[in-house]
Design a protein around this motif. Structure first.
Motif, PDB file in Angstrom:
ATOM      1  N   PRO A  30       1.913  40.187  11.181  1.00  0.00           N
ATOM      2  CA  PRO A  30       0.807  39.218  11.192  1.00  0.00           C
ATOM      3  C   PRO A  30       0.997  38.166  10.092  1.00  0.00           C
ATOM      4  O   PRO A  30       1.654  38.438   9.090  1.00  0.00           O
ATOM      5  N   VAL A  31       0.427  36.981  10.327  1.00  0.00           N
ATOM      6  CA  VAL A  31       0.524  35.891   9.344  1.00  0.00           C
ATOM      7  C   VAL A  31      -0.814  35.735   8.638  1.00  0.00           C
ATOM      8  O   VAL A  31      -1.838  35.491   9.291  1.00  0.00           O
ATOM      9  N   VAL A  32      -0.819  35.915   7.337  1.00  0.00           N
ATOM     10  CA  VAL A  32      -2.000  35.665   6.512  1.00  0.00           C
ATOM     11  C   VAL A  32      -1.550  34.816   5.337  1.00  0.00           C
ATOM     12  O   VAL A  32      -0.617  35.196   4.618  1.00  0.00           O
ATOM     13  N   VAL A  70      -0.033  32.071  -3.701  1.00  0.00           N
ATOM     14  CA  VAL A  70       1.261  31.411  -3.879  1.00  0.00           C
ATOM     15  C   VAL A  70       1.343  30.814  -5.292  1.00  0.00           C
ATOM     16  O   VAL A  70       2.354  30.973  -5.992  1.00  0.00           O
ATOM     17  N   ALA A  71       0.268  30.162  -5.721  1.00  0.00           N
ATOM     18  CA  ALA A  71       0.256  29.555  -7.056  1.00  0.00           C
ATOM     19  C   ALA A  71       0.455  30.619  -8.126  1.00  0.00           C
ATOM     20  O   ALA A  71       1.200  30.426  -9.098  1.00  0.00           O
ATOM     21  N   GLU A 108       6.541  44.615   5.989  1.00  0.00           N
ATOM     22  CA  GLU A 108       5.784  43.368   5.829  1.00  0.00           C
ATOM     23  C   GLU A 108       4.450  43.458   6.562  1.00  0.00           C
ATOM     24  O   GLU A 108       3.406  43.041   6.022  1.00  0.00           O
ATOM     25  N   ALA A 109       4.471  43.995   7.767  1.00  0.00           N
ATOM     26  CA  ALA A 109       3.226  44.098   8.540  1.00  0.00           C
ATOM     27  C   ALA A 109       2.198  44.949   7.784  1.00  0.00           C
ATOM     28  O   ALA A 109       1.026  44.576   7.665  1.00  0.00           O
ATOM     29  N   THR A 130       0.849  38.163   0.853  1.00  0.00           N
ATOM     30  CA  THR A 130       0.565  37.244   1.959  1.00  0.00           C
ATOM     31  C   THR A 130       1.868  36.636   2.468  1.00  0.00           C
ATOM     32  O   THR A 130       2.874  36.594   1.755  1.00  0.00           O
ATOM     33  N   THR A 131       1.816  36.175   3.700  1.00  0.00           N
ATOM     34  CA  THR A 131       3.015  35.618   4.347  1.00  0.00           C
ATOM     35  C   THR A 131       3.559  34.432   3.550  1.00  0.00           C
ATOM     36  O   THR A 131       4.770  34.309   3.359  1.00  0.00           O
TER      37      THR A 131
END
Lengths: 221, 197
Positions: A104-106, A112-113, B22-23, B32-33
Protein backbone atom coordinates in the motif's frame (compact mmCIF):
# COMPACT_ATOMS: atom_id res chain seq x y z
CA UNK A 1 31.35 -13.70 18.39
CA UNK A 2 33.63 -16.05 16.50
CA UNK A 3 31.52 -16.41 13.38
CA UNK A 4 31.96 -16.27 9.64
CA UNK A 5 31.60 -12.47 9.44
CA UNK A 6 35.04 -12.15 11.06
CA UNK A 7 36.87 -13.08 7.86
CA UNK A 8 40.03 -10.96 7.95
CA UNK A 9 42.95 -13.16 6.87
CA UNK A 10 40.88 -16.11 5.62
CA UNK A 11 41.84 -18.00 2.47
CA UNK A 12 39.61 -19.40 -0.21
CA UNK A 13 37.32 -16.57 -1.34
CA UNK A 14 38.99 -16.10 -4.71
CA UNK A 15 39.50 -12.96 -6.75
CA UNK A 16 37.86 -9.62 -6.00
CA UNK A 17 34.59 -9.41 -7.99
CA UNK A 18 34.68 -6.03 -9.72
CA UNK A 19 31.78 -4.49 -11.64
CA UNK A 20 32.31 -1.47 -13.88
CA UNK A 21 29.77 1.36 -13.52
CA UNK A 22 28.06 -0.42 -10.69
CA UNK A 23 24.63 0.99 -9.73
CA UNK A 24 24.02 2.00 -6.10
CA UNK A 25 21.28 -0.62 -5.86
CA UNK A 26 21.15 -3.62 -8.19
CA UNK A 27 17.38 -3.99 -7.93
CA UNK A 28 14.66 -1.69 -6.55
CA UNK A 29 14.04 -4.00 -3.57
CA UNK A 30 17.61 -3.45 -2.35
CA UNK A 31 17.08 0.29 -2.00
CA UNK A 32 13.75 -0.24 -0.27
CA UNK A 33 15.35 -2.68 2.17
CA UNK A 34 18.14 -0.18 2.84
CA UNK A 35 15.57 2.54 3.62
CA UNK A 36 13.45 0.25 5.81
CA UNK A 37 16.54 -0.90 7.70
CA UNK A 38 17.77 2.62 8.42
CA UNK A 39 14.54 4.62 8.75
CA UNK A 40 12.09 2.38 10.59
CA UNK A 41 12.21 4.05 14.01
CA UNK A 42 12.77 0.84 15.96
CA UNK A 43 16.05 -0.48 17.32
CA UNK A 44 17.20 -4.02 16.59
CA UNK A 45 17.46 -5.90 19.93
CA UNK A 46 21.14 -6.65 20.52
CA UNK A 47 22.15 -4.44 17.60
CA UNK A 48 21.84 -4.55 13.81
CA UNK A 49 25.31 -5.95 13.17
CA UNK A 50 25.01 -8.63 15.84
CA UNK A 51 21.74 -9.78 14.31
CA UNK A 52 23.59 -10.35 11.03
CA UNK A 53 26.52 -12.06 12.75
CA UNK A 54 24.17 -14.52 14.44
CA UNK A 55 23.00 -15.86 11.06
CA UNK A 56 24.12 -19.44 10.50
CA UNK A 57 27.47 -19.26 8.67
CA UNK A 58 26.18 -21.16 5.63
CA UNK A 59 23.17 -18.83 5.37
CA UNK A 60 25.36 -15.77 5.87
CA UNK A 61 27.64 -16.82 3.02
CA UNK A 62 24.77 -17.68 0.69
CA UNK A 63 22.86 -14.43 1.33
CA UNK A 64 23.50 -11.25 -0.61
CA UNK A 65 24.34 -8.05 1.27
CA UNK A 66 20.83 -6.61 1.34
CA UNK A 67 19.33 -10.00 2.11
CA UNK A 68 21.40 -9.88 5.30
CA UNK A 69 20.06 -6.37 5.99
CA UNK A 70 16.51 -7.55 5.40
CA UNK A 71 17.07 -10.44 7.80
CA UNK A 72 18.37 -8.12 10.56
CA UNK A 73 15.52 -5.63 10.08
CA UNK A 74 12.82 -8.32 9.95
CA UNK A 75 14.14 -10.47 12.78
CA UNK A 76 14.66 -7.34 14.90
CA UNK A 77 11.03 -6.30 14.47
CA UNK A 78 9.86 -9.82 15.31
CA UNK A 79 11.98 -9.92 18.47
CA UNK A 80 10.84 -6.44 19.53
CA UNK A 81 7.24 -7.57 19.06
CA UNK A 82 6.42 -4.98 16.38
CA UNK A 83 5.52 -7.64 13.83
CA UNK A 84 4.78 -11.34 14.16
CA UNK A 85 6.20 -14.20 12.13
CA UNK A 86 2.63 -15.28 11.34
CA UNK A 87 1.58 -11.96 9.81
CA UNK A 88 4.84 -11.78 7.89
CA UNK A 89 4.34 -15.30 6.52
CA UNK A 90 0.80 -14.36 5.50
CA UNK A 91 2.07 -11.30 3.59
CA UNK A 92 4.82 -13.31 1.91
CA UNK A 93 2.26 -15.90 0.79
CA UNK A 94 0.05 -13.12 -0.55
CA UNK A 95 2.78 -11.49 -2.63
CA UNK A 96 3.94 -14.89 -3.84
CA UNK A 97 0.47 -15.61 -5.18
CA UNK A 98 -0.10 -12.08 -6.49
CA UNK A 99 2.99 -11.21 -8.46
CA UNK A 100 1.57 -7.88 -9.66
CA UNK A 101 0.45 -6.71 -6.21
CA UNK A 102 2.26 -3.79 -4.60
CA UNK A 103 2.52 -2.69 -0.96
CA UNK A 104 0.00 0.00 0.00
CA UNK A 105 1.04 3.62 -0.59
CA UNK A 106 0.90 5.99 2.38
CA UNK A 107 2.70 9.33 2.16
CA UNK A 108 3.53 11.87 4.84
CA UNK A 109 5.77 14.83 3.91
CA UNK A 110 6.45 15.59 7.57
CA UNK A 111 8.03 12.19 8.03
CA UNK A 112 10.13 12.71 4.90
CA UNK A 113 11.42 15.98 6.38
CA UNK A 114 12.28 14.19 9.61
CA UNK A 115 14.09 11.41 7.75
CA UNK A 116 16.16 13.90 5.77
CA UNK A 117 17.14 15.66 8.97
CA UNK A 118 18.29 12.32 10.44
CA UNK A 119 20.19 11.50 7.24
CA UNK A 120 22.47 14.52 7.66
CA UNK A 121 22.71 14.43 11.43
CA UNK A 122 26.08 13.53 12.90
CA UNK A 123 26.01 11.58 16.14
CA UNK A 124 27.66 13.15 19.16
CA UNK A 125 31.12 11.61 18.94
CA UNK A 126 32.83 12.01 22.28
CA UNK A 127 30.77 11.81 25.45
CA UNK A 128 32.76 13.53 28.19
CA UNK A 129 34.37 11.17 30.70
CA UNK A 130 36.26 11.80 33.91
CA UNK A 131 38.89 9.05 33.65
CA UNK A 132 41.92 9.83 31.48
CA UNK A 133 43.02 7.26 28.88
CA UNK A 134 45.30 4.54 30.31
CA UNK A 135 47.57 4.46 27.28
CA UNK A 136 49.43 7.11 25.28
CA UNK A 137 50.90 7.37 21.81
CA UNK A 138 53.94 5.09 21.45
CA UNK A 139 52.91 2.62 24.17
CA UNK A 140 53.46 -1.03 23.30
CA UNK A 141 50.23 -2.93 23.91
CA UNK A 142 48.77 -6.33 23.23
CA UNK A 143 45.26 -6.94 21.92
CA UNK A 144 43.57 -9.24 24.40
CA UNK A 145 43.00 -12.86 23.54
CA UNK A 146 39.25 -12.74 24.09
CA UNK A 147 36.39 -14.68 22.54
CA UNK A 148 33.08 -13.16 23.64
CA UNK A 149 29.89 -14.81 22.42
CA UNK A 150 28.36 -11.33 21.98
CA UNK A 151 29.17 -8.67 19.39
CA UNK A 152 32.73 -7.36 19.36
CA UNK A 153 34.80 -5.20 17.05
CA UNK A 154 38.04 -6.99 17.88
CA UNK A 155 38.74 -9.30 14.91
CA UNK A 156 40.37 -12.67 15.53
CA UNK A 157 43.41 -11.90 13.39
CA UNK A 158 44.51 -9.21 15.89
CA UNK A 159 43.85 -11.07 19.14
CA UNK A 160 46.91 -11.75 21.26
CA UNK A 161 49.09 -9.69 18.90
CA UNK A 162 51.54 -6.98 19.93
CA UNK A 163 51.00 -3.47 18.55
CA UNK A 164 51.71 0.18 19.29
CA UNK A 165 49.34 3.02 20.16
CA UNK A 166 49.42 5.37 17.16
CA UNK A 167 46.73 7.86 18.14
CA UNK A 168 44.30 8.43 20.99
CA UNK A 169 40.79 9.35 19.86
CA UNK A 170 38.14 10.71 22.17
CA UNK A 171 35.72 8.63 24.16
CA UNK A 172 33.24 6.42 22.38
CA UNK A 173 30.49 4.02 23.24
CA UNK A 174 31.84 0.48 23.14
CA UNK A 175 29.87 -1.47 20.55
CA UNK A 176 30.37 -4.85 22.23
CA UNK A 177 27.30 -6.52 23.68
CA UNK A 178 27.16 -5.30 27.31
CA UNK A 179 26.54 -7.72 30.20
CA UNK A 180 22.83 -8.41 30.75
CA UNK A 181 21.05 -5.42 32.24
CA UNK A 182 23.92 -3.00 31.61
CA UNK A 183 24.28 -0.12 29.18
CA UNK A 184 27.07 0.15 26.61
CA UNK A 185 30.26 1.35 28.33
CA UNK A 186 32.07 4.53 27.28
CA UNK A 187 35.82 4.14 26.81
CA UNK A 188 38.79 5.84 25.17
CA UNK A 189 39.29 4.70 21.58
CA UNK A 190 42.81 4.11 20.27
CA UNK A 191 44.31 3.71 16.83
CA UNK A 192 46.65 0.72 17.03
CA UNK A 193 49.44 0.01 14.56
CA UNK A 194 50.52 -3.58 13.82
CA UNK A 195 53.46 -4.67 11.73
CA UNK A 196 52.35 -7.08 9.01
CA UNK A 197 54.91 -9.67 10.17
CA UNK A 198 53.33 -9.65 13.63
CA UNK A 199 49.98 -10.58 12.11
CA UNK A 200 50.97 -12.86 9.24
CA UNK A 201 54.46 -14.09 10.05
CA UNK A 202 56.67 -15.19 7.19
CA UNK A 203 53.83 -14.93 4.68
CA UNK A 204 53.49 -11.17 5.28
CA UNK A 205 54.09 -8.90 2.29
CA UNK A 206 57.02 -6.48 2.50
CA UNK A 207 56.75 -2.92 3.84
CA UNK A 208 53.19 -3.21 5.14
CA UNK A 209 51.49 -2.03 8.31
CA UNK A 210 47.93 -2.34 9.56
CA UNK A 211 45.96 0.23 11.50
CA UNK A 212 42.84 -0.64 13.45
CA UNK A 213 40.84 1.16 16.12
CA UNK A 214 40.39 -0.47 19.50
CA UNK A 215 38.45 0.35 22.63
CA UNK A 216 40.47 0.48 25.84
CA UNK A 217 39.01 -2.77 27.17
CA UNK A 218 40.50 -4.62 24.17
CA UNK A 219 44.04 -3.73 25.26
CA UNK A 220 46.56 -4.96 27.80
CA UNK A 221 50.24 -4.27 28.40
CA UNK B 1 35.67 -16.05 -9.09
CA UNK B 2 32.10 -16.94 -8.39
CA UNK B 3 32.18 -17.03 -4.63
CA UNK B 4 30.63 -13.60 -4.26
CA UNK B 5 27.98 -13.90 -6.93
CA UNK B 6 25.21 -15.10 -4.72
CA UNK B 7 22.47 -12.80 -5.92
CA UNK B 8 20.67 -14.72 -8.58
CA UNK B 9 19.25 -17.84 -6.92
CA UNK B 10 17.21 -15.97 -4.36
CA UNK B 11 16.67 -12.45 -5.68
CA UNK B 12 13.10 -13.13 -6.86
CA UNK B 13 12.26 -14.46 -3.42
CA UNK B 14 14.06 -11.53 -1.78
CA UNK B 15 11.89 -9.13 -3.80
CA UNK B 16 8.76 -10.87 -2.51
CA UNK B 17 9.98 -10.78 1.09
CA UNK B 18 10.89 -7.10 0.74
CA UNK B 19 7.39 -6.33 -0.56
CA UNK B 20 5.86 -8.23 2.37
CA UNK B 21 7.97 -6.34 4.88
CA UNK B 22 7.15 -2.98 3.27
CA UNK B 23 3.44 -3.77 3.27
CA UNK B 24 3.52 -4.65 6.97
CA UNK B 25 5.54 -1.60 7.97
CA UNK B 26 3.36 0.79 5.97
CA UNK B 27 0.13 -0.76 7.29
CA UNK B 28 1.39 -0.48 10.86
CA UNK B 29 2.46 3.12 10.34
CA UNK B 30 6.11 2.31 11.08
CA UNK B 31 7.32 3.88 7.83
CA UNK B 32 5.74 5.69 4.89
CA UNK B 33 6.15 5.05 1.17
CA UNK B 34 7.56 8.51 0.50
CA UNK B 35 10.24 8.10 3.18
CA UNK B 36 11.45 4.96 1.41
CA UNK B 37 11.28 6.63 -2.02
CA UNK B 38 13.19 9.69 -0.84
CA UNK B 39 15.92 7.75 0.99
CA UNK B 40 16.54 5.68 -2.15
CA UNK B 41 16.63 8.81 -4.30
CA UNK B 42 19.10 10.56 -1.99
CA UNK B 43 21.60 7.70 -2.07
CA UNK B 44 21.14 7.16 -5.80
CA UNK B 45 21.51 10.83 -6.72
CA UNK B 46 22.94 13.08 -3.99
CA UNK B 47 25.05 11.12 -1.53
CA UNK B 48 27.84 9.45 -3.46
CA UNK B 49 31.51 9.62 -4.41
CA UNK B 50 31.07 12.99 -6.12
CA UNK B 51 30.96 14.47 -2.60
CA UNK B 52 34.34 13.00 -1.70
CA UNK B 53 35.69 14.12 -5.08
CA UNK B 54 34.73 17.73 -4.32
CA UNK B 55 36.51 17.50 -0.97
CA UNK B 56 39.64 16.08 -2.62
CA UNK B 57 39.68 18.68 -5.41
CA UNK B 58 39.33 21.50 -2.88
CA UNK B 59 42.19 20.04 -0.83
CA UNK B 60 44.38 19.99 -3.95
CA UNK B 61 43.64 23.61 -4.79
CA UNK B 62 43.51 25.17 -1.29
CA UNK B 63 46.50 24.34 0.93
CA UNK B 64 44.78 25.68 4.05
CA UNK B 65 41.76 23.46 3.40
CA UNK B 66 44.01 20.43 2.89
CA UNK B 67 45.69 21.11 6.24
CA UNK B 68 42.30 21.38 7.94
CA UNK B 69 41.01 18.24 6.20
CA UNK B 70 43.97 16.17 7.41
CA UNK B 71 43.69 17.56 10.94
CA UNK B 72 39.91 17.39 11.30
CA UNK B 73 38.24 15.50 8.47
CA UNK B 74 34.83 15.71 10.14
CA UNK B 75 34.78 19.51 10.37
CA UNK B 76 36.35 20.06 6.95
CA UNK B 77 33.78 17.72 5.36
CA UNK B 78 30.95 19.43 7.24
CA UNK B 79 32.17 22.73 5.76
CA UNK B 80 31.18 21.30 2.36
CA UNK B 81 27.82 20.12 3.73
CA UNK B 82 28.86 16.47 4.04
CA UNK B 83 27.65 15.21 7.40
CA UNK B 84 25.38 12.48 8.65
CA UNK B 85 25.01 8.77 9.12
CA UNK B 86 28.32 6.86 9.13
CA UNK B 87 30.19 10.14 9.31
CA UNK B 88 30.33 10.98 13.02
CA UNK B 89 34.13 10.98 12.88
CA UNK B 90 35.92 11.19 9.54
CA UNK B 91 39.67 10.74 9.26
CA UNK B 92 41.43 11.57 5.98
CA UNK B 93 44.59 9.65 5.01
CA UNK B 94 47.05 11.25 2.62
CA UNK B 95 48.68 9.18 -0.11
CA UNK B 96 52.18 10.31 -1.06
CA UNK B 97 55.02 9.04 -3.24
CA UNK B 98 56.21 6.98 -0.24
CA UNK B 99 52.94 5.92 1.41
CA UNK B 100 49.83 4.22 0.05
CA UNK B 101 46.69 3.89 2.19
CA UNK B 102 43.87 1.43 1.54
CA UNK B 103 40.67 1.01 3.56
CA UNK B 104 38.60 -2.09 4.36
CA UNK B 105 36.05 -3.27 6.90
CA UNK B 106 36.80 -6.93 7.60
CA UNK B 107 33.82 -7.44 9.94
CA UNK B 108 31.05 -5.84 7.89
CA UNK B 109 30.99 -2.88 5.50
CA UNK B 110 31.94 0.32 7.40
CA UNK B 111 32.35 3.14 4.87
CA UNK B 112 32.14 6.98 4.95
CA UNK B 113 28.61 7.39 3.58
CA UNK B 114 28.47 11.22 3.57
CA UNK B 115 31.55 11.36 1.32
CA UNK B 116 31.32 8.18 -0.78
CA UNK B 117 27.69 7.08 -0.52
CA UNK B 118 26.97 3.38 -0.08
CA UNK B 119 29.82 0.94 -0.74
CA UNK B 120 30.18 -1.03 -3.99
CA UNK B 121 29.75 -4.80 -3.94
CA UNK B 122 33.47 -5.53 -4.24
CA UNK B 123 34.13 -3.58 -1.03
CA UNK B 124 31.57 -5.78 0.75
CA UNK B 125 32.79 -8.98 -0.93
CA UNK B 126 34.19 -11.83 1.13
CA UNK B 127 37.28 -11.84 -1.08
CA UNK B 128 38.17 -8.19 -0.40
CA UNK B 129 37.34 -8.35 3.31
CA UNK B 130 39.35 -11.51 3.90
CA UNK B 131 42.35 -10.75 1.71
CA UNK B 132 43.30 -7.08 1.74
CA UNK B 133 44.52 -7.10 5.35
CA UNK B 134 46.80 -10.09 4.63
CA UNK B 135 47.97 -9.55 1.06
CA UNK B 136 47.20 -5.95 0.09
CA UNK B 137 49.78 -5.76 -2.71
CA UNK B 138 48.34 -8.82 -4.38
CA UNK B 139 44.81 -7.45 -4.03
CA UNK B 140 45.84 -4.04 -5.36
CA UNK B 141 47.49 -5.68 -8.34
CA UNK B 142 44.12 -7.26 -9.18
CA UNK B 143 42.79 -3.70 -9.35
CA UNK B 144 45.63 -2.90 -11.76
CA UNK B 145 47.76 -1.11 -9.17
CA UNK B 146 51.33 -2.38 -8.87
CA UNK B 147 53.23 -0.76 -6.00
CA UNK B 148 57.01 -0.95 -5.58
CA UNK B 149 58.39 -2.37 -2.36
CA UNK B 150 59.75 1.07 -1.51
CA UNK B 151 56.17 2.30 -1.04
CA UNK B 152 54.79 1.56 2.42
CA UNK B 153 51.32 0.03 2.26
CA UNK B 154 49.06 1.03 5.14
CA UNK B 155 45.88 -1.01 5.46
CA UNK B 156 43.10 0.51 7.59
CA UNK B 157 40.58 -1.93 9.03
CA UNK B 158 37.63 0.35 9.69
CA UNK B 159 35.97 -1.49 12.54
CA UNK B 160 34.80 1.08 15.12
CA UNK B 161 32.98 4.36 14.50
CA UNK B 162 35.86 6.10 12.73
CA UNK B 163 35.36 6.36 8.97
CA UNK B 164 38.30 6.78 6.59
CA UNK B 165 38.73 8.60 3.29
CA UNK B 166 41.94 8.39 1.27
CA UNK B 167 43.25 11.66 -0.16
CA UNK B 168 44.87 10.59 -3.44
CA UNK B 169 47.90 12.35 -4.88
CA UNK B 170 47.06 14.99 -7.45
CA UNK B 171 47.96 13.69 -10.93
CA UNK B 172 51.02 15.32 -12.55
CA UNK B 173 50.29 18.08 -15.04
CA UNK B 174 46.95 19.13 -13.56
CA UNK B 175 48.06 22.15 -11.52
CA UNK B 176 46.38 24.61 -13.89
CA UNK B 177 42.96 22.93 -13.63
CA UNK B 178 40.14 24.41 -11.57
CA UNK B 179 38.65 22.59 -8.58
CA UNK B 180 35.60 21.83 -10.73
CA UNK B 181 37.73 20.26 -13.46
CA UNK B 182 39.81 18.33 -10.91
CA UNK B 183 36.65 16.90 -9.34
CA UNK B 184 36.04 15.01 -12.59
CA UNK B 185 39.41 13.25 -12.24
CA UNK B 186 38.82 11.86 -8.75
CA UNK B 187 37.48 8.31 -8.71
CA UNK B 188 35.69 6.44 -5.94
CA UNK B 189 38.36 3.73 -6.01
CA UNK B 190 41.15 6.28 -5.48
CA UNK B 191 39.38 7.49 -2.31
CA UNK B 192 39.14 3.92 -0.94
CA UNK B 193 42.75 3.36 -1.89
CA UNK B 194 42.54 0.62 -4.52
CA UNK B 195 43.66 3.01 -7.27
CA UNK B 196 46.11 5.89 -7.74
CA UNK B 197 45.32 8.68 -10.19
Amino acid sequence: MNSIHDMGGMHGFGKIPYEENEPVFHAPWEGRVYAMAMYTPKGVPGGFRYMIEKMEPATYLASSYYEKWMHARTQGLIESGDISQAELDEKIAYFRENAEARPPVVNDPERVAKALKAMYKTLPPDPAQPDPPKFKVGDAIRAKNMHPIGHTRLPRYCRGKQGVVDFVYDYWWVDDTPPAGEEHAIEPLYRIKFEAQTLWGEEAEPNQVLYIDMFESYLEV
Amino acid sequence: MGHDHHHSHSSADAEIRAKALEALLVEKGLITTDVIDEVVRKYEEDIGPMNGARVVARAWTEPSYKKWLLEDGTAASADMGYTGKEGAKIVVLENTAEVHNVVVCTLCSCYPWPLLGLPPNWYKSYAYRSRVVREPRKVLSEFGLELGEDIEVRVWDSNSEIRYLVLPEQPAGTSDLSAGELTELVTRDSMIGVARL
